[in-house]
Design a protein around this motif. Sequence first.
Motif, short mmCIF file in Angstrom:
data_model
loop_
_atom_site.label_atom_id
_atom_site.label_comp_id
_atom_site.label_asym_id
_atom_site.label_seq_id
_atom_site.Cartn_x
_atom_site.Cartn_y
_atom_site.Cartn_z
N LEU A 174 0.83 -1.20 0.00
CA LEU A 174 0.00 0.00 0.00
C LEU A 174 0.87 1.26 0.00
CD1 LEU A 174 -2.84 -0.86 2.56
CD2 LEU A 174 -3.07 -0.64 0.08
N PRO A 175 0.40 2.33 -0.63
CA PRO A 175 1.11 3.61 -0.53
C PRO A 175 0.98 4.17 0.88
CG PRO A 175 -0.93 3.87 -1.75
CD PRO A 175 -0.77 2.41 -1.52
N PRO A 176 1.76 5.18 1.23
CA PRO A 176 1.70 5.73 2.60
C PRO A 176 0.33 6.30 2.93
CG PRO A 176 2.98 7.16 1.17
CD PRO A 176 2.73 5.91 0.40
N SER A 177 -0.11 6.09 4.16
CA SER A 177 -1.44 6.56 4.57
C SER A 177 -1.50 8.07 4.67
CB SER A 177 -1.83 5.92 5.91
OG SER A 177 -0.91 6.30 6.92
N LYS A 178 -0.39 8.72 4.91
CA LYS A 178 -0.39 10.19 4.99
C LYS A 178 -0.43 10.83 3.62
CE LYS A 178 4.66 10.52 5.23
NZ LYS A 178 5.82 11.01 6.05
N GLY A 179 -0.28 10.02 2.56
CA GLY A 179 -0.30 10.54 1.21
C GLY A 179 1.08 10.98 0.75
N GLY A 180 1.42 10.62 -0.47
CA GLY A 180 2.74 10.98 -0.96
C GLY A 180 2.85 10.70 -2.45
N TRP A 181 4.06 10.91 -2.99
CA TRP A 181 4.30 10.67 -4.41
C TRP A 181 4.70 9.21 -4.63
CZ3 TRP A 181 2.27 14.68 -6.39
CH2 TRP A 181 2.50 15.95 -5.92
N VAL A 182 4.27 8.66 -5.74
CA VAL A 182 4.71 7.33 -6.18
C VAL A 182 5.19 7.44 -7.62
CG1 VAL A 182 3.14 6.13 -4.61
CG2 VAL A 182 2.39 6.64 -6.93
N THR A 183 5.96 6.45 -8.05
CA THR A 183 6.55 6.47 -9.38
C THR A 183 5.62 5.83 -10.41
OG1 THR A 183 7.64 4.33 -9.11
CG2 THR A 183 8.83 6.29 -8.31
N ILE A 184 5.98 6.02 -11.68
CA ILE A 184 5.24 5.35 -12.75
C ILE A 184 5.31 3.85 -12.58
CG2 ILE A 184 5.25 4.88 -15.24
CD1 ILE A 184 6.03 7.77 -15.71
N GLY A 185 6.47 3.34 -12.17
CA GLY A 185 6.62 1.91 -11.95
C GLY A 185 5.71 1.40 -10.85
N ASP A 186 5.57 2.19 -9.76
CA ASP A 186 4.67 1.81 -8.66
C ASP A 186 3.23 1.69 -9.17
OD1 ASP A 186 6.76 1.78 -6.84
OD2 ASP A 186 6.46 3.90 -6.31
N TYR A 187 2.82 2.66 -9.97
CA TYR A 187 1.46 2.63 -10.47
C TYR A 187 1.26 1.47 -11.44
CZ TYR A 187 -2.89 3.98 -12.75
OH TYR A 187 -4.17 3.98 -13.25
N ARG A 202 3.09 4.49 -22.20
CA ARG A 202 1.98 5.43 -22.43
C ARG A 202 2.06 6.59 -21.45
NH1 ARG A 202 -3.05 5.95 -25.23
NH2 ARG A 202 -3.55 8.16 -24.85
N LEU A 203 2.35 6.32 -20.20
CA LEU A 203 2.44 7.40 -19.21
C LEU A 203 3.62 8.32 -19.52
CD1 LEU A 203 1.65 5.42 -15.93
CD2 LEU A 203 0.21 7.14 -17.02
N ALA A 204 4.68 7.76 -20.02
CA ALA A 204 5.83 8.59 -20.41
C ALA A 204 5.48 9.45 -21.62
CB ALA A 204 7.05 7.72 -20.68
N ASP A 205 4.81 8.86 -22.59
CA ASP A 205 4.43 9.61 -23.79
C ASP A 205 3.46 10.74 -23.45
OD1 ASP A 205 6.02 7.89 -25.22
OD2 ASP A 205 4.35 6.64 -25.94
N ASP A 206 2.57 10.49 -22.54
CA ASP A 206 1.58 11.51 -22.17
C ASP A 206 2.12 12.49 -21.15
OD1 ASP A 206 -0.29 10.44 -23.89
OD2 ASP A 206 -1.35 9.30 -22.33
#
Length: 331
Positions: A174-187, A202-206
């Motif tokens: 799970l991502p952090p409960s306080k909220g934070g940034w994640v990478t394209i790879g994480d997503y 696709r995420l890199a192109d967009d």
Amino acid sequence: MTESVTDRPEPAAPAVAPQAEPTGDPAASPAGDPRAAAVPAPPSVPPSPAAPPAPRRRRPPARVLRAVGRWTAAVTVFGVFCAGTAYGITRMERHEVPGLATASDGRWTYPELTLPALPSGSPRPFAPGNEAEVHHADPRELLVPLPEGAVGAEEAGKGGKGGKAGKDGETEGLPPSKGGWVTIGDYAGLYEEGERDELRQRLADDAVRHIAARGWVMPDGTRTSVHLLRFNSGAVAGDFHTETVYGGLAPGLTLAGAPDSELDESWPPETAPENVEIEVYDEPEPRGDVHTRHAYLLAGDTVALIVQSRKGTAPAVPFRQTVILQAQLLG
């Protein structure tokens, strides 16, 4: 020769004899006097009896007065009590009133939503003049807040909030409960392995600008993750949503752990706030040990993914509640 006229005296009127006083005895009337016989004697009136004295009002006994006083006091106290009770009931919620409480429908308790402050002079995403429909607020501040009782990866094994720790493995990934940034790879790791490379490209192109995320586990074991993908404009986000994640009756991307998800047509479309599109997917039965629900939101320059899963059955009410609250924050 005229005759002299002299005054002659008028003849005198005959004298009238005085009328005799009538008496009650007809024998006393003079014999042969018709007037005396024609006048009846006045009836005799008995003397009026004296009026009886007014009765004296008796004062109630002292015990009666005391009883009346006690009843008056009792009625006054009862009236005040009833008025106070009625006022108290009107100030209570329905579930707090004995006999009127309703069973919980499974909703989670979220804090009141508040929109983050914008930089000076920045418009809201759908305000006139913001043609690109850009969210100028920090994406991490647009993540739906944690509900009451939620435990994040940071709290697992440390007592958590309210002394409740997540079980081993429940918060893993799970991502952090306080909220934070994640990478394209994480997503990209949220989807089936065979689709990850294409998604990264696709995420890199967009040119996705940011991916903000938050995750938590509830005491009943329900896991939730929320990801917000921000693009340069609403047009780019719309293309990504239409061509990549949205697929009609089935999602455009296969979520890991939920390969057979299909469009949930029971979702009420009127719940979507203005300017926000929502597509909800669910796993049909029969399914595995873990039940997964997920939804995509399109709001201007932002695409959101909300995933909830739980062993057995993932309840629908908190899932819909979370989706609607996140849509309100983005809209």
